[in-house]
Write an enzyme that holds these catalytic residues in place. Structure first.
Site: not given
Length: 604
Positions: A163, A237, A343
């Site tokens: 990520r 998420s 994130e």
């Protein structure tokens, strides 16, 4: 081409109302170049967004929001075994997946139903079910905002990680993604079927599924766990799955008394290229086991079907989501000793400043002194060594880890630092670096500083910066900068060279805020960097003059010249007098006040 006071709620997936001062959308590189020459672009903060699936706005954006409306997809067959699909940044990710399925091109099917646009896939290195976008990206074409030219980066230059990419870090703000080229396999046979549910799909079908069947299965799995952003606002998420060394994970299990499940990883140590045993821990499991499903703050809650997701139940604010995320991170840390990191990117054009310490090298009270200031019971007269914390655009930046940093961090509840700026090498401004150990347990903190300061740091703190450091030392990376502006994850930092007696040191400007300490003189050229400020923190040692520091009178002369909206005096000795009396003793203008430890200022 440039709109004012634009509602950009539809450009985010949280569904939280947000406006921007200016908005510009472009359909070609020529239009983008024209926008970047405009007065609005040149005189304001700029944020380039995609589909907004990883953005949390904490306030309306005081600047320019850019968005790509370039939406072409091109297929190029290199040979029988490899096909390039070149998609412009504004293409919806779901449209790219549909294109690949219709063209029978394998590779991206595991990433079906991820919200957002193609440009963001290279920034975030989106991933799911055993595949990451970076695995398939061949190159990325960008607009360089510095040279105003188009540049191409091969995949290895982008440093894709979990990520993460250079576009989220040192390249943030400089490069706008125009196109992304993916290397795919013609013929339609899926290659990544090792993720649990996809293994079961093969077994259930008794054969290898087609890429369309894989995409449909992935969509079904996602829809069973994740909310549809068109119905329930979210960013998907919210937290990354923590990745830690296997040895540390084993210690965590012992400390928490919980058998924390994890998946083995193998990563190369960037220092010596040796394999490092790592594990990935399921963040959703941690949140669930911490009993946080359904936890609510205002209009935001932890999604009951998938605790990795924070949702907008209809009337959430950005602050509701942020506060809830803070609770989740704190409770997971309290129970499992594991740090979770969002994130999601926090977008906040405001600058939040906390004055951690407003004192000199000896602090106030001074040891052994019996003067009225040192004996004062007023907490404003207790001055720890000089240091300041700046929070903006989701970043936490520490300026000078003073010898009192541990005490300051505990007082202010500091749980994370993204970067450190150093003004100079003197002990009262750097010796708190060892107290960064808890904050760098699972990451390396970048330290930005002058070249001469870096060399001194290596000598004075050899145990931290040697090739094979002592176990347990803080993980710090020295990043030398001259006095030209640079960026930390998109935040512009402008060093201001001032003279500490005969010693050149740095102050720093961040947006409309500047911090100057230990200055005696500032050249006309460097003073130019202080014009147009909303808030200035500046040193004012005492009434009588000093060979290396501004006196109060000298500090006021600088303030009068550069004319910030507000100014706060800092780096003050006990000789300056009691805090409550300073405004009257020195006849301070109405926009100038003495700083004090714990002072908080928000710059809109």
């Amino acid at each position: 081409m440039i709109e004012e006071n634009k509602d950009i709620t539809r450009f985010t997936t949280f569904g939280i109302p947000v406006k921007t001062r200016y908005f510009a959308e472009y359909t070609s590189e020529k239009e983008l170049l024209k926008i970047t020459r405009s007065k609005e672009y040149l005189e304001n903060n700029v944020l380039h967004i995609g589909g907004g699936s990883n953005l949390l706005f904490l306030s309306d954006f005081d600047g320019v929001v850019l968005h790509s409306a370039m939406r072409k997809i091109t297929r190029y067959d290199k040979n029988d075994n490899e096909t390039f699909v070149i998609a412009e940044a504004g293409v919806k990710w779901s449209d790219l997946i549909d294109f690949c399925l219709n063209e029978n091109l394998a590779g991206l099917e595991n990433l079906a139903d991820i919200p957002g646009e193609v440009g963001a896939s290279a920034v975030q290195n989106v991933g799911a079910y055993g595949v990451e976008a970076g695995d398939l990206i061949k190159y990325v074409l960008c607009f360089d905002t510095v040279t105003r030219t188009t540049v191409r980066f091969e995949a290895e230059e982008c440093q894709f990680a979990y990520r993460d990419s250079r576009f989220k870090n040192d390249w943030k703000g400089r490069y706008y993604i125009l196109k992304v080229a993916f290397s795919l396999i013609p013929g339609g046979e899926p290659k990544a079927l090792s993720y649990g549910p996809l293994k079961e799909l093969s077994s259930r079908m008794g054969r290898t599924p087609t890429i369309r069947e894989v995409a449909e299965e992935v969509s079904a799995i996602r829809n069973s766990k994740l909310p549809n952003p068109e119905e329930i606002g979210s960013a998907g998420s919210f937290f990354k799955n923590p990745e830690v060394r296997k040895r540390y994970w084993e210690e965590l299990k012992h400390l928490s008394g919980v058998d924390i499940p994890a998946f083995p990883l193998s990563k190369k140590n960037p220092e010596d290229e040796e394999e490092v045993e790592m594990v990935k821990i399921n963040a959703a499991w941690l949140i669930d086991q911490a009993g946080l499903k359904g936890t609510r703050i205002g209009g935001a809650s932890v999604y009951r079907k998938q605790p990795l997701v924070i949702v907008n139940d209809g009337n959430a604010t950005g602050e509701d989501v942020r506060k809830l995320a803070d609770i989740v991170m704190r409770e997971v840390k309290r129970k499992f000793y594991i740090d979770l990191y969002p994130e999601v990117n926090y977008i906040d054009s405001r600058i939040h400043v906390t004055l951690l310490g407003s004192g000199t090298s000896k602090g106030v009270p001074e040891v052994g002194c019996l003067c009225p200031v040192c004996l004062s019971s007023d907490p404003h007269d207790k001055r720890l060594r000089a240091s300041v914390l700046v929070r903006t655009q989701g970043l936490t930046i520490l300026i000078d880890p003073s010898p009192d940093f541990r005490e300051q961090a505990l007082r202010e509840g500091i749980r994370d630092v993204d970067a450190v700026l150093i003004t100079h090498i003197h002990y009262d401004h750097v010796s708190g670096i060892d107290d960064l150990r808890p904050l760098s347990a699972n990451k390396e903190i970048p330290i930005y500083l002058r070249e001469d300061v870096a060399e001194n740091m290596k000598k004075h703190y050899d145990y931290v910066f040697r090739d094979h450091p002592y176990p347990g030392v803080p993980k710090l990376e020295l990043k030398v900068r001259d006095n030209r502006p640079f960026y930390i994850k998109g935040v512009r930092i402008t060093p201001i060279e001032v003279m500490h007696g005969s010693m050149p040191i740095y102050g720093y400007r961040i947006g409309d805020f500047a911090y100057v300490t230990d200055a005696k003189t500032i050249s006309l050229e460097e003073r130019e960097k202080l014009y147009g400020l909303k808030v200035l923190f500046i040193n004012a040692l005492r009434e009588r003059k000093h060979f290396a520091h501004f006196s109060v009178e000298e500090s006021l002369e600088i303030i009068q010249e550069v004319r910030p909206e507000k100014a706060y005096l800092t780096h003050m000795s006990h000789e300056i007098g009691k805090h409550a009396l300073i405004p009257s003793i020195y006849s301070l203008p109405s926009n100038v006040r003495p700083g004090y430890d714990g002072l908080r200022v928000t710059i809109e």
